[in-house]
Design an enzyme around this catalytic site. Structure first.
Site, short mmCIF file in Angstrom:
data_model
loop_
_atom_site.label_atom_id
_atom_site.label_comp_id
_atom_site.label_asym_id
_atom_site.label_seq_id
_atom_site.Cartn_x
_atom_site.Cartn_y
_atom_site.Cartn_z
N GLU A 1 62.07 -99.40 -3.11
CA GLU A 1 63.14 -98.54 -3.63
C GLU A 1 63.99 -99.30 -4.63
O GLU A 1 64.35 -98.77 -5.70
CB GLU A 1 64.01 -98.06 -2.46
CG GLU A 1 65.21 -97.24 -2.89
CD GLU A 1 66.33 -97.27 -1.86
OE1 GLU A 1 67.47 -97.03 -2.25
OE2 GLU A 1 66.05 -97.56 -0.68
N ASP B 1 64.13 -98.04 -8.47
CA ASP B 1 65.40 -97.63 -9.08
C ASP B 1 65.51 -98.19 -10.50
O ASP B 1 65.91 -97.48 -11.44
CB ASP B 1 66.55 -98.13 -8.21
CG ASP B 1 67.91 -97.85 -8.83
OD1 ASP B 1 68.31 -96.68 -8.89
OD2 ASP B 1 68.57 -98.81 -9.27
N ASP C 1 65.53 -91.83 -1.76
CA ASP C 1 65.12 -93.24 -1.63
C ASP C 1 63.60 -93.37 -1.61
O ASP C 1 63.04 -94.29 -2.22
CB ASP C 1 65.70 -93.84 -0.35
CG ASP C 1 67.21 -94.02 -0.42
OD1 ASP C 1 67.77 -93.89 -1.52
OD2 ASP C 1 67.82 -94.29 0.63
N GLU D 1 62.17 -92.99 -5.12
CA GLU D 1 62.32 -94.23 -5.89
C GLU D 1 61.33 -95.29 -5.41
O GLU D 1 60.77 -96.03 -6.22
CB GLU D 1 63.75 -94.75 -5.77
CG GLU D 1 64.75 -93.93 -6.56
CD GLU D 1 66.15 -94.52 -6.54
OE1 GLU D 1 66.86 -94.38 -7.55
OE2 GLU D 1 66.53 -95.13 -5.51
#
Length: 236
Positions: free
Chosen positions: A53, A57, A126, A129
């Site tokens: 994650e 991101d 989450d 990502e």
């Protein structure tokens, strides 16, 4: 827990769903593993998705920034920042995660499962990502770019036109203002879990008709999720 049995079959189904085949299938398993599941299998040292994650991101931000920088040459820096923020916000990413059914494939701990984790906005965002991070690790930037743009182009267009809302309650209110003078009402229909870890289920109604339902760890989150579902119905 979808990968506990028929693991290879479930991985194939999910890969077909996202239209990406992993060279390293363990990456997709990691991307879909929540920390609550890993915490219940400590003896196996099961990897979970927080590291992916973190990577996803940054990859997502780069891809979106590059795309809107080149696509919208007339927009100043401040407007580009707003577009990117609306596209990569939790609510937007969770909505895309729902479209590709990430929630159905998540590996969750028993408590998270019982409290509605598969539908929780933060967990879905989450995991999305993390999936981007997994694809980037597995296939590189260009394949990650393809996946991101295939799934987020509609949201980018909406955001660039100022039509993408993070506040679903406000958006729903504005959609209905032109259709009716009746007021929207939100009602808690269920509370689950102990006082320190409650999950709320809320319905949003108009004139006695339920437009949508949603759950969350707070009433506010549940109301937003209910409004998001209602928006989809109103637009049909």
């Amino acid at each position: 827990m979808p990968f506990s049995r028929n693991k290879e079959e479930q991985i194939k189904i999910f890969q077909d769903k996202i239209q990406y085949n992993f060279k390293a299938p363990e990456l997709v398993v990691e991307a879909l593993t929540h920390s609550s599941y890993a915490n219940e299998t400590k003896n196996r040292k099961f990897p979970y998705n927080e590291r992916l994650e973190f990577l996803g991101d940054s990859v997502l931000s780069l891809i979106i920034s590059d795309y809107i920088f080149n696509k919208y040459k007339h927009l100043p820096e401040g407007e580009l920042t707003k577009v990117r923020a609306n596209v990569v916000c939790e609510a937007s990413l969770a909505s895309v995660a729902k479209k590709i059914s990430i929630g159905d494939f998540l590996m969750l701990g028993k408590g998270e499962e019982l409290s509605g984790g598969r539908k929780r906005t933060s967990i879905l965002a989450d995991a999305f990502e993390a999936l981007i991070g997994a694809i980037y690790t597995d296939g590189g930037l260009e394949l990650a770019r393809k996946f991101v743009l295939d799934n987020l182009l509609d949201l980018i267009e909406l955001a660039s036109n100022g039509e993408l809302y993070k506040d679903y309650k406000t958006h729903l209110q504005e959609l209905l203002q032109s259709k009716t003078t009746e007021k929207i009402a939100y009602r808690v229909i269920k509370e689950m879990g102990p006082d320190h870890d409650k999950t709320f289920e809320v319905e949003v109604c108009l004139g006695g008709q339920t437009l949508g339902t949603g759950s969350g760890k707070s009433k506010k989150e549940a109301e937003q999720n209910a409004a998001q579902e209602a928006i989809q119905k109103v637009r049909r």
